[in-house]
Design a protein around this motif. Structure first.
Motif, PDB file in Angstrom:
ATOM      1  N   ASN A 103     -20.543  29.309  31.411  1.00 27.09           N
ATOM      2  CA  ASN A 103     -19.601  29.774  30.418  1.00 27.09           C
ATOM      3  C   ASN A 103     -20.539  30.368  29.395  1.00 27.09           C
TER       4      ASN A 103
ATOM      5  N   HIS B 217     -19.755  34.418  28.373  1.00 24.68           N
ATOM      6  CA  HIS B 217     -19.075  34.813  27.174  1.00 24.68           C
ATOM      7  C   HIS B 217     -20.197  35.604  26.363  1.00 24.68           C
TER       8      HIS B 217
ATOM      9  N   PHE C 297      -9.892  31.149  18.396  1.00 26.29           N
ATOM     10  CA  PHE C 297     -10.614  31.967  19.329  1.00 26.29           C
ATOM     11  C   PHE C 297      -9.931  33.417  19.497  1.00 26.29           C
TER      12      PHE C 297
ATOM     13  N   GLN D 118     -13.860  28.551  24.764  1.00 27.30           N
ATOM     14  CA  GLN D 118     -13.578  29.648  23.699  1.00 27.30           C
ATOM     15  C   GLN D 118     -13.176  28.617  22.420  1.00 27.30           C
ATOM     16  N   LYS D 119     -12.167  27.790  22.882  1.00 32.28           N
ATOM     17  CA  LYS D 119     -11.485  27.118  21.626  1.00 32.28           C
ATOM     18  C   LYS D 119     -12.958  26.170  21.110  1.00 32.28           C
TER      19      LYS D 119
ATOM     20  N   ILE E  74     -15.325  31.124  19.978  1.00 36.77           N
ATOM     21  CA  ILE E  74     -15.730  32.410  20.516  1.00 36.77           C
ATOM     22  C   ILE E  74     -14.633  33.277  20.389  1.00 36.77           C
ATOM     23  N   ARG E  75     -14.544  34.248  19.656  1.00 39.07           N
ATOM     24  CA  ARG E  75     -13.660  35.087  19.424  1.00 39.07           C
ATOM     25  C   ARG E  75     -13.697  36.195  20.395  1.00 39.07           C
ATOM     26  N   LEU E  76     -12.867  36.325  21.391  1.00 38.95           N
ATOM     27  CA  LEU E  76     -13.236  37.313  22.673  1.00 38.95           C
ATOM     28  C   LEU E  76     -12.188  38.703  22.566  1.00 38.95           C
TER      29      LEU E  76
END
Length: 594
Positions: free
Chosen positions: A408, A412, A541, A482-483, A487-489
């Motif tokens: 992961n 990311h 996220f 992500q949460k 992580i702001r994808l």
């Protein structure tokens, strides 16, 4: 010179004036199949036998023609042949070793072919005698280990692998092959690792080594302690793991390249002009011409490596120049039959050149990208059982990757951006995406694209429920990471939301048909829970506040789907029946959305 009839072992057929003339080796085989000891009148019988070229067709055909009782009558001679083959493997004379290896292959195949219903213990007794089996197999495995690890020719090592693969695959179900108990005891694991870690050996034999390893790993893996599983799980040598990864990557890349060539071939020429003239009604027919024969052996090897060995995860991300765009198709040897697309090992030219000349137009790739492209091809068609199983295995591998913390982290990583050209199923309502228009993005975007593509393209009568559940679970695991890591994808989340809502709409439209086969409430619950995650934790996220606005806009715009779903699950949960409990869970989950 007269044409040799290999099946009958004839150098000359019979006529009115002449008797048929048989090869010397065939006459010696006939002596073995007689009741008497062939070495009784000729003490040099076995030595002479292994100096002559093997007639595989005749020997296998003769063995296949005998049933179990007939084999037992000549058991002593068959046991002697097996024993003398093993002894010949220790000879310095390479011709004897080659002939002994080929004879063993014919012996194993011939005896098993006619006696498929016979127990493994009886097969062992026919081949080598049950009382001497342990000694014989120990000597055989030690000889093969010495051949593979020693300074032998590549052709001889290749024959050793052919014999081992023959030994492993003579039964339809590998776990019913009792002979493999001796292969478990007398391990050749280290020899396989040595092949994979040594570049010249890996180029020549890497494919066979990986296939052999994955087959041995799957022998009674859930019934007893398999030493190959234990040893594979603790391998930490970087060179060995990279070698295994390179073999898998090149095999998948070769398949991707062959598929791309076939796809371009199908789109070109008169057929393409004709379909363009009459419209897009024949797109599906054109696509069906591209025969997809998936490479389960390599796919299974990737699964075992990812599932068993956490150190292998690092191999997934190792970058190299993209090799599946090189248009140098391998030319098969004229004596070898042409195998279906994707089932052949990659050409030696490809295996020999892991490092390609750098070119400004050459894209960087890695094993994970190659696998994602392969998966996008496999997942296009899941209508038959074979392809359905391949797609399932791809999703299981993706699940293993999505569950791994290190995987992961590089999925990311903004510094590891790639342009991944996934294959998309042709559909009349959308245009084909141009490869050059794809931006470089973190790899997780490609994984999400693949999952969205699967959701959009498989809402059909023969609904692949298991694949959909696995697909949504992969998405859920990625969003959980992500949460957790905030992580702001930067991803087009709207495509995912639309796909999920359309999936719910499909489940509602085909409620009666699907409920007769599946628990649709489990899948509905997974989808609803995904929306709940976006609503509750999306601020941690989602990339921008406007993304949050888009989410609410989509939910409000498609509120009728959620209202209909609520009415349906409420109706089922208030009635007594087998779906009462799973439906009630969806009812509670929908509270947040409504």
């Amino acid at each position: 010179m007269a044409q040799v009839d290999k099946k009958a072992g004839l150098l000359r057929k019979s006529s009115a004036s002449r008797k048929p003339l048989k090869e010397k080796v065939v006459l010696m085989y006939d002596e073995i199949f007689a009741l008497e000891d062939p070495a009784k009148n000729n003490p040099r019988f076995w030595e002479e036998l292994f100096l002559m070229k093997v007639n595989l067709e005749y020997l296998e055909g003769k063995l296949e023609s005998l049933d179990g009782d007939e084999v037992m009558k000549i058991k002593d001679n068959i046991n002697s042949l097996f024993h003398n083959c093993i002894q010949a493997l220790a000879e310095e004379h390479q011709i004897k070793v080659v002939n002994a290896l080929q004879t063993l292959c014919a012996l194993l195949r011939g005896v098993h072919q006619r006696n498929k219903s016979t127990s493994g213990f009886d097969i062992i007794n026919m081949l080598m005698g049950f009382d001497k089996a342990e000694l014989r197999m120990k000597a055989l495995m030690e000889s093969l280990d010495a051949q593979l690890c020693g300074d032998r020719s590549h052709s001889l090592k290749s024959l050793c692998f052919k014999l081992l693969l023959c030994l492993v695959t003579v039964t339809d179900n590998i776990s019913q092959n009792t002979i493999l108990e001796y292969v478990m005891i007398n391990s050749i694991f280290e020899a396989i690792l040595q092949i994979l870690s040594h570049t010249p050996s890996r180029i020549q034999h890497g494919y066979d080594a990986v296939v052999l390893l994955v087959l041995l790993v799957n022998y009674r893996k859930y019934e007893s302690v398999n030493p190959y599983i234990v040893k594979l799980s603790i391998v930490d040598d970087e060179t060995t793991l990279n070698g295994m990864g390179l073999v898998i990557s090149q095999a998948l890349s070769e398949y991707n390249r062959q598929y791309k060539d076939k796809e371009e071939e199908a789109q070109g020429g008169f057929f393409s002009a004709f379909t363009n003239m009459v419209g897009s009604m024949f797109i599906a027919d054109a696509e069906e011409k591209i025969t997809v024969h998936t490479n389960e052996a390599i796919l299974l090897a990737l699964y075992e490596a990812v599932h068993l060995n956490r150190n292998f995860i690092t191999v997934l991300a190792q970058s190299h120049p993209e090799i599946d765009i090189v248009s140098t198709p391998s030319v098969a040897a004229p004596t070898m039959p042409i195998a279906p697309l994707g089932t052949t090992p990659p050409s030696l030219d490809m295996l020999a050149s892991p490092e390609l000349p750098l070119d400004p137009n050459l894209q960087t790739s890695n094993l994970l990208i190659t696998f994602l492209k392969y998966s996008s091809i496999v997942m296009q068609d899941t209508k038959d059982e074979h392809r359905l199983s391949s797609a399932k295995l791809c999703l299981i591998i993706l699940t293993c990757i999505a569950e791994d913390q290190y995987a992961n982290s590089f999925l990311h990583d903004d510094n590891m951006s790639f342009r991944v050209n996934l294959h998309r199923m042709p559909m009349r309502h959308r245009k084909k995406l141009a490869d050059k228009s794809l931006p470089s993005r973190p790899l997780v975007c490609a994984v999400l694209d693949l999952m969205v593509e699967f959701i959009v393209s498989h809402m059909m009568k023969d609904f692949p429920m298991d694949l959909y559940v696995r697909c949504v679970q992969v998405i859920h695991k990625l969003i959980c990471y992500q949460k957790k890591c905030r992580i702001r994808l930067h991803y087009t989340w709207r495509e995912l939301w639309t796909a999920l809502i359309n999936l719910l709409k499909f489940l509602l439209s085909h409620e009666t048909t699907l409920l007769a086969k599946y628990n649709i409430f489990n899948l509905a619950l997974l989808v609803v829970n995904l929306f709940n995650m976006f609503i509750t934790y999306g601020d941690t996220f989602l990339p921008t506040p406007s993304s949050y606005d888009e989410l609410y806009y989509e939910i409000v715009r498609m509120h009728q789907v959620f209202d209909n779903l609520y009415c349906m699950v409420l109706r089922v949960s208030t009635n007594t029946g087998q779906w009462k409990e799973p439906a009630s869970k969806v009812t509670h989950a929908l509270g947040n959305i409504r």
